[in-house]
Design a protein around this motif. Structure first.
Motif, PDB file in Angstrom:
ATOM      1  N   LEU A   1      37.706  44.950  47.496  1.00  0.00           N
ATOM      2  CA  LEU A   1      38.038  45.070  47.349  1.00  0.00           C
ATOM      3  C   LEU A   1      38.104  45.773  46.193  1.00  0.00           C
ATOM      4  N   ALA A   2      38.480  44.840  44.625  1.00  0.00           N
ATOM      5  CA  ALA A   2      38.133  45.458  43.705  1.00  0.00           C
ATOM      6  C   ALA A   2      36.642  45.411  42.785  1.00  0.00           C
ATOM      7  N   ALA A   3      36.615  46.599  41.794  1.00  0.00           N
ATOM      8  CA  ALA A   3      35.509  46.930  41.611  1.00  0.00           C
ATOM      9  C   ALA A   3      34.958  46.035  40.285  1.00  0.00           C
ATOM     10  N   PRO A   4      34.595  46.153  40.098  1.00  0.00           N
ATOM     11  CA  PRO A   4      33.455  44.713  39.000  1.00  0.00           C
ATOM     12  C   PRO A   4      34.373  44.484  37.895  1.00  0.00           C
ATOM     13  N   SER A   5      33.976  45.673  37.251  1.00  0.00           N
ATOM     14  CA  SER A   5      36.231  46.453  36.140  1.00  0.00           C
ATOM     15  C   SER A   5      36.455  46.878  36.955  1.00  0.00           C
ATOM     16  N   ALA A   6      38.096  46.228  37.350  1.00  0.00           N
ATOM     17  CA  ALA A   6      39.249  46.739  37.417  1.00  0.00           C
ATOM     18  C   ALA A   6      40.041  46.493  36.793  1.00  0.00           C
ATOM     19  N   LYS A   7      41.663  46.739  37.130  1.00  0.00           N
ATOM     20  CA  LYS A   7      43.068  46.053  37.127  1.00  0.00           C
ATOM     21  C   LYS A   7      44.047  46.025  38.007  1.00  0.00           C
ATOM     22  N   VAL A   8      44.505  44.532  38.190  1.00  0.00           N
ATOM     23  CA  VAL A   8      45.490  44.456  38.887  1.00  0.00           C
ATOM     24  C   VAL A   8      46.530  44.540  38.132  1.00  0.00           C
ATOM     25  N   LEU A   9      47.674  45.259  38.854  1.00  0.00           N
ATOM     26  CA  LEU A   9      49.151  45.288  38.109  1.00  0.00           C
ATOM     27  C   LEU A   9      50.010  45.055  39.150  1.00  0.00           C
ATOM     28  N   ILE A  10      50.781  43.837  39.232  1.00  0.00           N
ATOM     29  CA  ILE A  10      51.674  43.348  39.783  1.00  0.00           C
ATOM     30  C   ILE A  10      53.177  42.949  39.558  1.00  0.00           C
ATOM     31  N   THR A  11      54.574  44.162  39.512  1.00  0.00           N
ATOM     32  CA  THR A  11      55.847  43.770  39.113  1.00  0.00           C
ATOM     33  C   THR A  11      56.551  42.454  39.901  1.00  0.00           C
ATOM     34  N   CYS A  12      56.724  41.769  39.634  1.00  0.00           N
ATOM     35  CA  CYS A  12      57.367  40.171  40.726  1.00  0.00           C
ATOM     36  C   CYS A  12      58.415  39.396  39.398  1.00  0.00           C
ATOM     37  N   PRO A  13      59.421  39.397  40.414  1.00  0.00           N
ATOM     38  CA  PRO A  13      60.944  39.083  39.672  1.00  0.00           C
ATOM     39  C   PRO A  13      61.221  37.701  39.724  1.00  0.00           C
ATOM     40  N   GLY A  14      59.427  36.818  39.462  1.00  0.00           N
ATOM     41  CA  GLY A  14      60.429  35.518  38.998  1.00  0.00           C
ATOM     42  C   GLY A  14      59.486  34.714  40.136  1.00  0.00           C
ATOM     43  N   ARG A  15      58.766  34.756  40.910  1.00  0.00           N
ATOM     44  CA  ARG A  15      58.165  34.496  42.887  1.00  0.00           C
ATOM     45  C   ARG A  15      57.642  33.013  42.076  1.00  0.00           C
ATOM     46  N   ARG A  16      57.775  32.099  42.499  1.00  0.00           N
ATOM     47  CA  ARG A  16      57.313  30.533  42.043  1.00  0.00           C
ATOM     48  C   ARG A  16      55.578  31.163  42.527  1.00  0.00           C
ATOM     49  N   TYR A  17      55.286  31.786  43.911  1.00  0.00           N
ATOM     50  CA  TYR A  17      53.656  31.582  43.736  1.00  0.00           C
ATOM     51  C   TYR A  17      52.672  32.580  42.941  1.00  0.00           C
ATOM     52  N   ARG A  18      53.455  33.312  41.559  1.00  0.00           N
ATOM     53  CA  ARG A  18      53.096  34.293  41.294  1.00  0.00           C
ATOM     54  C   ARG A  18      51.394  33.389  40.354  1.00  0.00           C
ATOM     55  N   ASN A  19      51.417  32.130  40.236  1.00  0.00           N
ATOM     56  CA  ASN A  19      50.995  30.718  39.065  1.00  0.00           C
ATOM     57  C   ASN A  19      49.691  30.448  40.066  1.00  0.00           C
ATOM     58  N   GLN A  20      49.969  30.475  41.758  1.00  0.00           N
ATOM     59  CA  GLN A  20      49.266  30.001  41.906  1.00  0.00           C
ATOM     60  C   GLN A  20      48.009  31.162  42.299  1.00  0.00           C
ATOM     61  N   PHE A  21      48.729  32.891  42.136  1.00  0.00           N
ATOM     62  CA  PHE A  21      48.445  33.468  42.716  1.00  0.00           C
ATOM     63  C   PHE A  21      47.065  33.717  41.185  1.00  0.00           C
ATOM     64  N   SER A  22      47.210  33.314  39.799  1.00  0.00           N
ATOM     65  CA  SER A  22      46.839  33.719  38.703  1.00  0.00           C
ATOM     66  C   SER A  22      46.034  33.017  38.108  1.00  0.00           C
ATOM     67  N   ARG A  23      45.621  31.291  39.202  1.00  0.00           N
ATOM     68  CA  ARG A  23      45.246  30.930  39.344  1.00  0.00           C
ATOM     69  C   ARG A  23      43.695  31.198  39.966  1.00  0.00           C
ATOM     70  N   ALA A  24      44.228  31.878  40.808  1.00  0.00           N
ATOM     71  CA  ALA A  24      42.550  32.732  41.794  1.00  0.00           C
ATOM     72  C   ALA A  24      42.325  33.386  41.204  1.00  0.00           C
ATOM     73  N   MET A  25      42.948  34.371  40.270  1.00  0.00           N
ATOM     74  CA  MET A  25      42.512  35.668  40.118  1.00  0.00           C
ATOM     75  C   MET A  25      41.369  35.226  38.713  1.00  0.00           C
ATOM     76  N   LYS A  26      41.921  33.884  38.307  1.00  0.00           N
ATOM     77  CA  LYS A  26      41.453  33.861  36.642  1.00  0.00           C
ATOM     78  C   LYS A  26      40.153  33.284  37.230  1.00  0.00           C
ATOM     79  N   GLU A  27      39.753  32.663  38.882  1.00  0.00           N
ATOM     80  CA  GLU A  27      38.626  32.138  38.688  1.00  0.00           C
ATOM     81  C   GLU A  27      37.473  33.398  39.528  1.00  0.00           C
ATOM     82  N   GLN A  28      38.278  34.304  39.403  1.00  0.00           N
ATOM     83  CA  GLN A  28      37.801  35.624  39.708  1.00  0.00           C
ATOM     84  C   GLN A  28      37.198  36.594  38.780  1.00  0.00           C
ATOM     85  N   GLY A  29      37.348  36.159  37.533  1.00  0.00           N
ATOM     86  CA  GLY A  29      36.524  36.546  36.397  1.00  0.00           C
ATOM     87  C   GLY A  29      38.151  37.413  35.290  1.00  0.00           C
ATOM     88  N   PHE A  30      39.331  37.425  35.537  1.00  0.00           N
ATOM     89  CA  PHE A  30      40.259  38.464  35.546  1.00  0.00           C
ATOM     90  C   PHE A  30      41.398  37.514  34.672  1.00  0.00           C
TER      91      PHE A  30
END
Length: 218
Positions: free
Chosen positions: A161-190
């Motif tokens: 769903l993300a355009a080639p130039s895009a921003k994703v904003l998530i407010t997270c209250p400290g969930r432990r799964y955020r680091n896993q998501f961040s690694r996956a986002m890095k693989e997509q160039g974010f």
């Protein structure tokens, strides 16, 4: 769908002053076996969509200040839809999405309650790949990384769903799964910019809550 009670909340965010209909408490449950089974929603989780969570309030405060720049915007797991309503109030090109059977009803009611046009809505289960809905320059979510499957599901949605130039904003209250998501986002160039924020009144630093801001440039 009968079987639940509601309340109205006063919402004041910057110049926006309005009201929001929410479920009265977390014990509200409208039983409908055919719907809850088809959507994979248990009775224990049914009422969660209808609460105003701190992460949603924080995200609403963030989007109140965003530069819109004619962006096409999508909110994932909108629940009551407060951030989407704030963006609708600002005149943004916003689409809200969720998979709870009552999310659209509450979203439409809350738009009317605040004299706003209905927010365009998508029924969007995260386990299914959406088709033919186009790309978005800004994707939003509040507290959407609380289950083990969420990082992979959300990363796949962003990929589609993300355009080639895009921003994703998530407010997270400290969930432990955020680091896993961040690694996956890095693989997509974010690239990630992480800001610690207070989610509850009276919190003191260091805060557990985070604003996760992922940016990708074409």
């Amino acid at each position: 769908m009968p079987g639940y009670k509601t309340r109205k909340l006063q919402i004041d965010i910057g110049a926006f002053s309005g009201r929001l209909r929410a479920l009265r408490d977390r014990n509200q449950y409208a039983k409908s076996d055919s719907i809850t089974k088809s959507e994979g929603i248990s009775s224990a989780n049914w009422s969660l969509f209808g609460q105003l969570w701190p992460a949603s309030l924080v995200l609403a405060g963030v989007v109140k200040k965003l530069k819109l720049k004619e962006r096409r915007i999508l909110e994932l797991g909108c629940g009551l839809g407060l951030p989407s309503l704030i963006l609708q109030w600002r005149g943004a090109n916003i689409t809200a999405s969720d998979h709870h059977p009552l999310s659209k009803d509450f979203l439409d009611y809350n738009a009317a309650l605040n004299d706003l046009p209905n927010v365009p809505y998508l029924h969007l289960p995260w386990s299914e790949t959406p088709r033919d809905i186009g790309r978005f320059e800004l994707i939003l979510g509040s507290d959407i990384l609380y289950e083990r499957d969420h990082p992979a599901q959300l990363a796949e949605l962003v990929q589609v769903l993300a355009a080639p130039s895009a921003k994703v904003l998530i407010t997270c209250p400290g969930r432990r799964y955020r680091n896993q998501f961040s690694r996956a986002m890095k693989e997509q160039g974010f690239q990630l910019n992480e800001t610690r924020l207070a989610f509850e009144e009276g919190e003191v630093a260091p805060y557990r809550g985070r604003l996760l801001s992922y940016q990708r440039h074409a």
